[in-house]
Design an enzyme around this catalytic site. Structure first.
Site, PDB file in Angstrom:
ATOM      1  N   HIS A  25      -3.249 -16.245   2.705  1.00 26.88           N
ATOM      2  CA  HIS A  25      -2.197 -16.937   1.959  1.00 26.88           C
ATOM      3  C   HIS A  25      -1.211 -17.628   2.896  1.00 26.88           C
ATOM      4  CE1 HIS A  25       0.753 -13.877   3.097  1.00 26.88           C
ATOM      5  NE2 HIS A  25      -0.211 -12.992   2.897  1.00 26.88           N
ATOM      6  N   GLU A  82      -4.131  -7.004  -0.534  1.00 26.03           N
ATOM      7  CA  GLU A  82      -3.807  -6.505   0.802  1.00 26.03           C
ATOM      8  C   GLU A  82      -3.943  -4.990   0.861  1.00 26.03           C
ATOM      9  OE1 GLU A  82      -4.036  -6.658   3.781  1.00 26.03           O
ATOM     10  OE2 GLU A  82      -2.392  -7.961   4.467  1.00 26.03           O
TER      11      GLU A  82
END
Length: 229
Positions: free
Chosen positions: A34, A108
């Protein structure tokens, strides 16, 4: 002659049957970290779901990534269930007129006790357990978080969903830790030193080729393409 012809026919039939099923088809899977999140901008670890938005700089990075990736002929776009990956994927999805499919397994690695601590000290705190995962100790857990096996099973299941979609050239927006650790744990040509020498920057990319049945090979790690035989 008729007997000989029958024998030949049987041999050919047996040979055809013994060839087995066709080999599983390989795909090219591109992972993109990201863009800069507000958590990144603060310098603090934030692995919570859904997590913080992109920063203003991150929004510019997301558009720049879309500009670079637009001509890659992606046939599927995926993102984790964290806001920052979906916001990073959005400009590319708009350009390609594609929907972003959310796969929670791409999220994550949870920081556990180290949530909210400095990203600068992550190598000495948050990533002590993941380094042991690379040595084969998947039962080790990040304090207050998950084991290597739990992480690897979760991310691998998400990759299997991508493969089963039928997409041949998909892109998946995920996170530095999850991309790097899954790749090094699962490719046939890992180089564990990359975790230290070439950590993924915001919008950095990793490309693998293969399939869940016969395995994966690393072909590009943020511009590095030479991984030996």
């Amino acid at each position: 002659m008729k007997v000989l012809a029958c024998v030949i026919a049987v041999v050919l039939l047996v040979a055809g049957c013994s060839s087995g099923p066709p080999a599983p088809e390989s795909i090219t899977l591109t992972f993109v970290r990201h863009a800069q999140s507000q958590g990144n901008a603060s310098g603090l670890i934030d692995s919570s779901v859904p997590g913080p938005d992109l920063s203003e700089e991150g929004r510019s990075q997301a558009q720049a990534a879309a500009d670079e990736l637009r001509d890659k002929d992606f046939d599927g776009i995926y993102a984790s269930d964290m806001v920052r990956t979906q916001q990073t994927a959005a400009p590319l999805a708009a350009d390609l007129n594609e929907q972003v499919e959310v796969l929670p397994g791409l999220r994550e690695i949870e920081a556990g006790w180290f949530e909210g601590t400095s990203e600068a000290t992550a190598a000495e705190t948050y990533f002590l357990a993941p380094v042991q995962w690379l040595d084969g100790n998947l039962a080790v857990a990040i304090p207050g978080s998950i084991t290597g096996k739990e992480f690897n099973d979760r991310f691998t299941a998400a990759v299997a969903e991508i493969y089963d979609s039928g997409d041949k050239n998909p892109v998946a927006f995920a996170h530095a830790g999850s991309i790097m650790l899954w790749t090094l744990l699962n490719v046939q040509n890992p180089n564990d030193s990359l975790l230290r020498t070439r950590p993924l920057p915001n919008t950095g990319r990793v490309v693998v080729e293969g399939n869940p049945m016969t395995g994966w090979r690393l072909v590009n790690w943020d511009g590095i393409t030479d991984f030996g035989a």
